[in-house]
Design an enzyme around this catalytic site. Structure first.
Site, PDB file in Angstrom:
ATOM      1  N   ASP A 176     -10.037  -7.710  32.289  1.00  0.00           N
ATOM      2  CA  ASP A 176     -10.755  -8.970  32.714  1.00  0.00           C
ATOM      3  C   ASP A 176      -9.869  -9.939  33.105  1.00  0.00           C
ATOM      4  OD1 ASP A 176     -13.416  -9.183  33.135  1.00  0.00           O
ATOM      5  OD2 ASP A 176     -13.883  -9.818  31.143  1.00  0.00           O
ATOM      6  N   GLU A 210     -15.789 -16.171  35.276  1.00  0.00           N
ATOM      7  CA  GLU A 210     -16.399 -16.102  33.774  1.00  0.00           C
ATOM      8  C   GLU A 210     -15.393 -16.310  32.839  1.00  0.00           C
ATOM      9  OE1 GLU A 210     -17.949 -12.039  33.513  1.00  0.00           O
ATOM     10  OE2 GLU A 210     -19.270 -12.503  31.836  1.00  0.00           O
ATOM     11  N   ASP A 270     -16.689 -12.488  39.522  1.00  0.00           N
ATOM     12  CA  ASP A 270     -16.798 -11.649  38.175  1.00  0.00           C
ATOM     13  C   ASP A 270     -15.609 -10.462  38.256  1.00  0.00           C
ATOM     14  OD1 ASP A 270     -17.235 -10.415  36.054  1.00  0.00           O
ATOM     15  OD2 ASP A 270     -19.406 -10.357  36.306  1.00  0.00           O
ATOM     16  N   ILE A 319     -14.483  -8.453  36.267  1.00  0.00           N
ATOM     17  CA  ILE A 319     -14.854  -7.025  36.285  1.00  0.00           C
ATOM     18  C   ILE A 319     -16.387  -7.197  35.740  1.00  0.00           C
ATOM     19  CG2 ILE A 319     -14.864  -4.797  34.540  1.00  0.00           C
ATOM     20  CD1 ILE A 319     -12.086  -5.333  33.895  1.00  0.00           C
ATOM     21  N   ARG A 359     -34.437  -5.558  38.463  1.00  0.00           N
ATOM     22  CA  ARG A 359     -33.620  -6.243  37.208  1.00  0.00           C
ATOM     23  C   ARG A 359     -34.479  -7.354  36.544  1.00  0.00           C
ATOM     24  NH1 ARG A 359     -28.300  -6.453  36.342  1.00  0.00           N
ATOM     25  NH2 ARG A 359     -27.545  -7.965  34.859  1.00  0.00           N
TER      26      ARG A 359
END
Ligand code: AMP
Ligand code: MG
Length: 396
Positions: A92, A117, A180, A182, A320
């Protein structure tokens, strides 16, 4: 005219300043020897974002290589180390450092803002030292094996700084990259789907997006697309405002223009949702799908790979519905959203409003996110509204 912030546009002679208000018809241009002139939307239209897109593709592809390497090592490791979450942490941070490094290297003349993030707080304390060294080695190994950056060697300080570029708050003024590093960490740990998702916002609007999906087959996961053999994996989706969506193999061969499914009949449509029940209400999706007349069972995939697969027509609908109280982040949808809309799809919240990426790090939205083609959207929205209403009544 409200000028809430000012931004110099490079590449046009004289001093040029635009308001960052959403309406370009409200913008003015100044030059040293003339009165202010209106800057019409032609300036926006003339910004092709070509070099930004090229940089974003490079950045996401290099980061994908780092992630692939970590995931391969993880999957080969024993059961004991599979319960260790640190590989995803390392990948990440490493992915974010690489994307940040490549964007700055490729676009040196542009001011750089990144909404991402991760931040480096945990790596700057003593207990984070070893992890930071692992990340730095991984980043440097990946750069050494790349075509364009093999001469680069980052120090731990460089890595921390690159990660911390991601602290921007975004918003409606100026340009912000949205990352993002990951997306779908649960899928990454399981050996399933994940994505490196990178988008560019200009005055609050997504103008380009790239999704690197290292584990997504190049052939359709619904089995309809015979252009690629089923065992080839690794897709790079990319889209630019007004220019359509393309997919190419992550290893670099020619891109192919893609389109969302043209189906008008829900009976022929399959739908995607999160693999993780904690991320989306599977029961509600099933009620909506049944009401709409969808016959196929849900296809559950991690990450924005769902948006990629939808953009090439593997399925026709993505539903979603997070559990109550969850706030969606812009980096979980910005790249996916433009990849689908440029392929002819529609992305809205449960009330039918387009997603608004201009409000900072979070999306402020009504209940959930739904995605489909233009033909199916009206009936999908109706099914969503009715299902939500019924749910409200039954919970009284
Ligand atoms: P997906 O694989 O589509 O379920 O999406 C993965 C993303 O869901 C992650 O990158 C997280 O940012 C986000 N996520 C994490 N927790 C939640 C939650 N409780 N509800 C919805 N999304 C979440
Ligand atoms: Mg995510």
């Amino acid at each position: 005219m409200a000028i809430n912030c000012l931004r110099a546009i490079p590449k046009i002679q004289h001093l040029e300043i635009t308001s960052c208000s959403h309406s370009f018809s409200n913008s003015f241009l100044f030059s040293s020897n003339s009165k202010p002139k209106r800057v019409f939307s032609s300036i926006r239209a003339s910004m092709s974002y070509e070099k930004e897109l090229a940089a974003a593709k490079k950045a996401a592809s290099v980061a994908a290589r780092l992630c692939q390497k970590v995931q391969q090592a993880l999957l080969q490791s024993d059961v004991h180390s599979k319960s260790d979450k640190s590989p995803v942490t390392v990948a990440d941070y490493g992915s974010q450092a690489l994307v940040s490094f490549v964007l700055e290297r490729e676009l040196p003349s542009e001011s750089f803002s990144l909404v991402a993030e991760e931040d480096s707080g945990d790596l700057r304390i003593d207990s984070g030292r070893e992890t930071l060294e692992r990340i730095t080695k991984l980043v440097n190994d990946t750069l050494a094996n790349s075509d364009s950056y093999s001469d680069s060697n980052l120090t731990t300080e460089d890595v921390l700084r690159a990660i911390d570029n991601g602290k921007s708050e975004g918003g409606s003024c100026g340009r912000h990259w949205v990352l993002d590093p990951i997306d779908g960490t649960k899928g990454f740990l399981r050996g399933d789907q994940y994505a490196i998702a990178l988008a560019l916002l200009d005055e609050g609007k997504v103008v380009l997006g790239v999704l690197a999906c290292p584990n997504l087959p190049l052939a359709s996961i619904s089995g309809d697309n015979q252009q690629f053999s089923h065992d080839k994996i690794g897709c790079l989706f990319f889209a630019k405002l007004g220019a359509g969506t393309y997919m190419q193999p992550l290893d670099g061969s020619s891109p192919l223009k893609v389109h969302v499914s043209a189906t008008e009949n829900p009976e022929d449509a399959s739908f995607f949702e999160s693999y993780e029940a904690a991320h989306s209400l599977h029961g509600l999706s099933s009620t909506i799908a049944k009401k709409l007349g969808v016959k196929a069972p849900p296809v559950r995939i991690d990450s924005q790979a769902k948006y990629g697969a939808l953009s090439r027509g593997d399925g026709a609908i993505y539903l979603r519905f997070p559990h109550k109280g969850y706030r969606e982040k812009i980096w979980d949808h910005a790249a996916g959203c433009i990849v689908v809309t440029e392929a002819g799809g529609v992305v809205t919240d449960a009330a039918g409003n387009p997603l608004d990426f201009s409000k900072g790090r979070y999306l402020d939205l009504e209940t959930g996110i739904i995605v489909t083609n233009q033909k199916l959207m009206p009936s999908l929205l109706k099914a969503v509204k009715e299902s939500l209403e019924e749910e409200k009544v039954s919970s009284l």
